[in-house]
Design a protein around this motif. Structure first.
Motif, PDB file in Angstrom:
ATOM      1  N   ASN A  88      41.248  43.506  44.600  1.00 57.58           N
ATOM      2  CA  ASN A  88      41.934  43.248  43.346  1.00 57.58           C
ATOM      3  C   ASN A  88      42.844  44.432  43.033  1.00 57.58           C
ATOM      4  N   LYS A 106      37.312  49.460  42.148  1.00 58.26           N
ATOM      5  CA  LYS A 106      37.702  48.907  43.450  1.00 58.26           C
ATOM      6  C   LYS A 106      36.829  47.693  43.755  1.00 58.26           C
ATOM      7  N   THR A 107      37.349  46.510  43.461  1.00 61.23           N
ATOM      8  CA  THR A 107      36.548  45.292  43.570  1.00 61.23           C
ATOM      9  C   THR A 107      37.289  44.227  44.381  1.00 61.23           C
ATOM     10  N   GLY A 108      36.515  43.278  44.839  1.00 61.35           N
ATOM     11  CA  GLY A 108      37.098  42.090  45.454  1.00 61.35           C
ATOM     12  C   GLY A 108      37.463  42.199  46.909  1.00 61.35           C
ATOM     13  N   ASP A 125      31.794  40.324  48.200  1.00 59.93           N
ATOM     14  CA  ASP A 125      32.605  39.607  47.212  1.00 59.93           C
ATOM     15  C   ASP A 125      32.869  38.165  47.615  1.00 59.93           C
TER      16      ASP A 125
END
Length: 374
Positions: free
Chosen positions: A157, A191-193, A198
């Protein structure tokens, strides 16, 4: 359980964030795909639930077409505004006067020639759908209706993708999924996705889609170029005598391995006419992936160049290829026998197992030949 639908950031919120870094926010920041009548509504304010696969594919397709059109207009307006056409060289490897000391990797430094750089900052799955279209160009297609592709682009993301655009839908992918703004201790929490946790594995179709296909016969004008390319690669890799020390004997038959999938009604067999006489090349496929092939000569009944992908061993690919050749020969009204010339014990055993027998009353030169009555 989804209890609250997130409408996404709206134009007012995005403008407030970008304004400090933009010279003329009112003209330089534009919004496509938002509700133009209400700048307080986010891009997904119209949604009534999670975006479906079909909806996200349609949105990616629309954005891809819009992106190409937008960038084409940008290139065109650059010519009109500063008349750099004579200074612009398509091949950026050719220097033009005035750019000798430019720093290519400094994205904020002035440039002699017009910029073609496009920076995309996007979210996970949508960027994967968009990048597939950018990489495949206008040849993007869905292998199985309603099912994701075999390959996806993982994207964090707000990950950053850099492209160079040359007009008319032509891209160079310079880098993808970069997160320098998150690569610090405080940013790790944002810091995701972009990891397997995920759910990216859900973008890879299951075996029930990649291992199944249908048995059919088609001629050369119905065969896609990618099938021909895969077939030639299989022959080059897995037919006998392909090493430098032993040139391949194209008339030989080698069943390197009987790998792959059951093709008894679930595999796709394609017969294609080739330029050399009337020989036919039969192709066994799983979806768009070629797993085996064989060559058939109708005039003599000879079968040669049988090869199967090593990852398909023992699942009926070779048997299905020979079965398809037999069916095709009968449809042509051919009688008599089919002939093979196995050159390994493994291939000899395979053809014996599916009904081929050693020819009788033949010369010493043809001692390896086997036949099967139609």
């Amino acid at each position: 359980i989804l209890t609250h639908l997130e409408p996404g950031m709206n134009p007012n919120e995005i403008t407030n964030i970008l304004s400090p870094t933009v010279q003329n926010p009112s003209s330089d920041i534009t919004f496509t795909g938002f509700d133009e009548s209400d700048p307080t509504k986010g891009w997904y304010a119209h949604g009534t639930g999670p975006e479906t696969r079909k909806e996200s594919e349609e949105r990616a397709a629309k954005f891809y077409v819009w992106l190409c059109e937008y960038l084409d207009n940008q290139l065109s307006s650059t010519f009109d505004s500063d008349d750099q056409e004579e200074d612009d060289v398509f091949d950026a490897g050719v220097s033009i006067p005035g750019e000798e000391h430019e720093r290519e990797h400094d994205k904020f430094s002035p440039r002699k020639r017009r910029r073609r750089t496009a920076i995309l900052i996007g979210h996970g799955d949508f960027m994967s759908l968009l990048l597939k279209r950018i990489i495949a160009g206008f040849g993007h297609m869905v292998e199985n209706e309603g099912i994701p592709h075999r390959t996806a682009f993982v994207h964090f993301n707000t990950g950053i993708t850099e492209l160079e655009y040359f007009g008319a839908g032509r891209f160079l992918l310079m880098s993808t999924n970069q997160t320098p703004h998150l690569d610090h201790p405080d940013g790790f929490f944002l810091k995701t996705g972009g990891s397997l946790k995920d759910g990216w594995s859900y973008l890879v179709p299951g075996d029930e889609f990649t291992l199944d296909a249908e048995v059919s016969v088609a001629f050369s004008d119905e065969v896609e170029e990618h099938e021909r390319e895969q077939t030639e690669a299989l022959k080059s890799l897995y037919l006998s005598g392909t090493s430098d020390a032993a040139p391949r004997r194209r008339s030989s038959l080698l069943l390197e391995c009987l790998d792959g999938v059951e093709l008894d009604g679930d595999g796709e067999i394609t017969a294609t006419g080739e330029e050399e006489g009337s020989k036919k090349t039969f192709i066994a496929k799983r979806g768009l992936q070629v797993v085996g092939c064989a060559t058939y000569y109708p005039e003599t009944g000879r079968i040669s160049d049988v090869v199967v992908r090593p990852s398909a061993k023992g699942c009926g690919v070779g048997k299905s290829l020979v079965g398809a050749i037999k069916s095709h020969a009968k449809k042509l009204g051919r009688s008599g026998s089919l002939y093979v010339e196995p050159h390994t014990e493994e291939s000899h055993a395979f053809f014996h197992k599916i009904g081929f027998v050693q020819q009788e009353d033949i010369s010493a030169d043809d001692a390896a030949k086997m036949e099967s009555k139609l």
